[in-house]
Motif scaffolding. Structure first.
Motif, mmCIF file in Angstrom:
data_model
loop_
_atom_site.group_PDB
_atom_site.id
_atom_site.type_symbol
_atom_site.label_atom_id
_atom_site.label_comp_id
_atom_site.label_asym_id
_atom_site.label_seq_id
_atom_site.Cartn_x
_atom_site.Cartn_y
_atom_site.Cartn_z
ATOM 1 N N TYR A 75 31.295 51.098 44.338
ATOM 2 C CA TYR A 75 31.749 50.169 43.316
ATOM 3 C C TYR A 75 31.995 50.922 42.014
ATOM 4 O O TYR A 75 31.327 51.924 41.722
ATOM 5 N N SER A 76 32.951 50.423 41.237
ATOM 6 C CA SER A 76 33.183 51.011 39.924
ATOM 7 C C SER A 76 31.962 50.796 39.044
ATOM 8 O O SER A 76 31.103 49.947 39.321
ATOM 9 N N ARG B 153 31.798 49.410 36.193
ATOM 10 C CA ARG B 153 31.788 48.054 35.643
ATOM 11 C C ARG B 153 31.280 47.055 36.676
ATOM 12 O O ARG B 153 30.446 46.186 36.380
ATOM 13 N N VAL B 154 31.780 47.151 37.916
ATOM 14 C CA VAL B 154 31.376 46.203 38.948
ATOM 15 C C VAL B 154 29.904 46.386 39.296
ATOM 16 O O VAL B 154 29.170 45.406 39.483
ATOM 17 N N HIS C 259 43.183 40.032 37.224
ATOM 18 C CA HIS C 259 43.579 40.642 35.958
ATOM 19 C C HIS C 259 45.006 40.332 35.550
ATOM 20 O O HIS C 259 45.353 40.383 34.364
ATOM 21 N N LEU D 85 39.132 41.547 36.063
ATOM 22 C CA LEU D 85 38.740 42.094 37.353
ATOM 23 C C LEU D 85 39.877 41.962 38.366
ATOM 24 O O LEU D 85 40.699 41.052 38.293
ATOM 25 N N SER D 86 39.911 42.870 39.318
ATOM 26 C CA SER D 86 40.822 42.741 40.446
ATOM 27 C C SER D 86 40.152 41.916 41.541
ATOM 28 O O SER D 86 38.947 41.639 41.502
ATOM 29 N N GLU E 240 37.441 43.995 43.055
ATOM 30 C CA GLU E 240 36.236 44.061 42.231
ATOM 31 C C GLU E 240 35.436 42.772 42.284
ATOM 32 O O GLU E 240 34.201 42.783 42.194
ATOM 33 N N TYR E 241 36.130 41.653 42.440
ATOM 34 C CA TYR E 241 35.439 40.358 42.484
ATOM 35 C C TYR E 241 34.683 40.151 43.791
ATOM 36 O O TYR E 241 33.678 39.421 43.831
ATOM 37 N N ASP F 276 42.030 44.322 48.477
ATOM 38 C CA ASP F 276 42.728 45.493 47.947
ATOM 39 C C ASP F 276 44.236 45.366 48.145
ATOM 40 O O ASP F 276 45.028 45.707 47.257
ATOM 41 N N ASP G 17 45.706 43.122 45.561
ATOM 42 C CA ASP G 17 45.833 43.803 44.272
ATOM 43 C C ASP G 17 47.017 44.764 44.255
ATOM 44 O O ASP G 17 47.745 44.859 43.260
#
Length: 408
Positions: A5-6, A8-9, A67, A76-77, A80-81, A323, A326
């Motif tokens: 995960y990033s 942020r996530v 986003h 968020l993408s 990411e969600y 993905d 996105d």
């Protein structure tokens, strides 16, 4: 391909899991007891608004909105969600705390993507703020609504208004005390080509002529406070400016709405399956029958192992679909969205069924969440299009795709 995960996530997930541990899991029984008390029918659990305020203050708000929706989105993408939705889904009612619950999420996406500035100001902003709730009004009792071209409710122009007549059913959230707005799909052009006959229009909940015919139960539950209902529209008049996007654009709007909604269901189903698996393993480790732990029985171990494999496969397919949404857009990702909509709820139902079996009599009670996971995912196999429709369209798409390829 990065499976981490990033930053942020990972931070959001840590915050979300801590919130669930502190505020949600400890309140599961209190919530259940309140909404299943017939004296509280169609009333919101008293702690809900306080928890929504806490979630907003923690930055756990509107995380679902991709986003590309600019000012309305937290950025968020879909990818990411996904782990965040899975964590929320472990307790089916928890998504509302974070303003990430259906059908509001899909309705907010419709208004963000297709709504006029006036429609966004009047309805989208209060929905994004969690001040009101909404319902999506599509399915009809007299026709097979899995084929949406069958829909017969009429939306006909008359002066400065549209006049709406017809019946709808399985309308989720219509009884919620904060439900103020319906998005209604019906026919504006009866003789046009089949995919441009329909339109979608905003109908305030208190408009004269909107009648609740009856409340519908799901596996014996009223699903209070939102519920599912049958509705009658009897010469319901709304201004022409309430039409979304334009006449004949109903299917375009529906496809823009249902793709994300389908995958959000799958994300939450995976959270429920994962939690059912955890309950199953703990029960097997603690329960002794015929002189040894259930965990020492080969059949139980196989059920746990098989469930782990199935959860992991569904999770990876969900992430791949998110993905693709996105990267390429919902339309190009429709094959993966259809695939996971077929796979995830059936998988979650199966894992919950195994967990029920390991728990014995307790499994069919409400002492654990697994029975609720079973019935919920059996229901989700029908919502947003039954799995047979997704498989039919997916099979047709793949036959055409592979038949056009050179043989190897």
């Amino acid at each position: 391909m990065d499976f981490e995960y990033s930053t942020r996530v990972a931070a959001l997930l840590k915050t979300l899991e801590a919130f669930m541990d502190e505020h949600v899991y400890p309140n599961e029984r209190a919530y259940y007891d309140f909404v299943h008390d017939q004296n509280n029918l169609w009333q919101e659990w008293p702690q809900m608004e306080a928890l929504k305020d806490k979630a907003r203050a923690a930055g756990l708000w509107n995380l679902f909105l991709p986003h590309e929706y600019g000012e309305f989105s937290p950025g968020l993408s879909n990818l990411e969600y996904a782990p965040l939705a899975e964590a929320m889904g472990r307790v089916p009612w928890a998504s509302q705390i974070f303003n990430c619950s259906a059908p509001d999420t899909g309705n907010m996406e419709v208004l963000a993507k297709f709504g006029s500035p006036d429609q966004q100001e009047r309805w989208l902003k209060p929905l994004l703020a969690g001040k009101i709730r909404s319902a999506y009004v599509m399915t009809e009792p007299q026709v097979a609504s899995s084929d949406a071209t069958n829909l017969e409710l009429s939306i006909l122009p008359d002066g400065d208004d549209y006049v709406i007549n017809g019946r709808k059913w399985w309308i989720s959230n219509a009884m919620h005390p904060r439900c103020d707005i319906f998005i209604v799909m019906g026919k504006t052009h009866f003789d046009a080509p089949r995919h441009i006959q329909h339109s979608q229009i905003l109908v305030p909940r208190d408009t004269p002529g909107v009648e609740v015919v009856r409340h519908l139960t799901v596996f014996g539950s009223h699903n209070s406070p939102g519920g599912e209902v049958e509705l009658k529209f009897d010469n319901v008049r709304v201004p022409k400016e309430n039409l979304i996007l334009g006449e004949g654009r109903g299917f375009e709007i529906a496809q823009g709405r249902l793709g994300p909604g389908r995958i959000h269901h799958c994300m939450r189903s995976i959270g429920q399956a994962q939690r059912a698996l955890e309950h199953m393993a703990r029960r097997a480790d603690s329960r002794v029958a015929f002189g040894k732990k259930l965990a020492d029985q080969s059949s139980i171990r196989q059920d746990v192992a098989r469930s782990f494999c199935e959860v992991e496969m569904a999770r990876l397919l969900t992430l791949k679909a998110a993905d693709a949404m996105d990267r390429y857009g919902n339309k190009k990702a429709k094959d993966l969205i259809a695939a996971i909509k077929v796979i995830a709820p059936t998988m979650a139902q199966t894992v919950a069924d195994r967990a029920i079996q390991v728990h014995g009599g307790m499994g069919v009670s409400d002492d654990t969440p697994v029975a609720g996971f079973f019935t919920l995912n059996r229901y989700i196999r029908i919502t947003d299009g039954p799995e047979e429709v997704h498989m039919s369209q997916l099979g047709k798409q793949k036959i055409a795709e592979y038949a056009a390829m050179n043989a190897r």
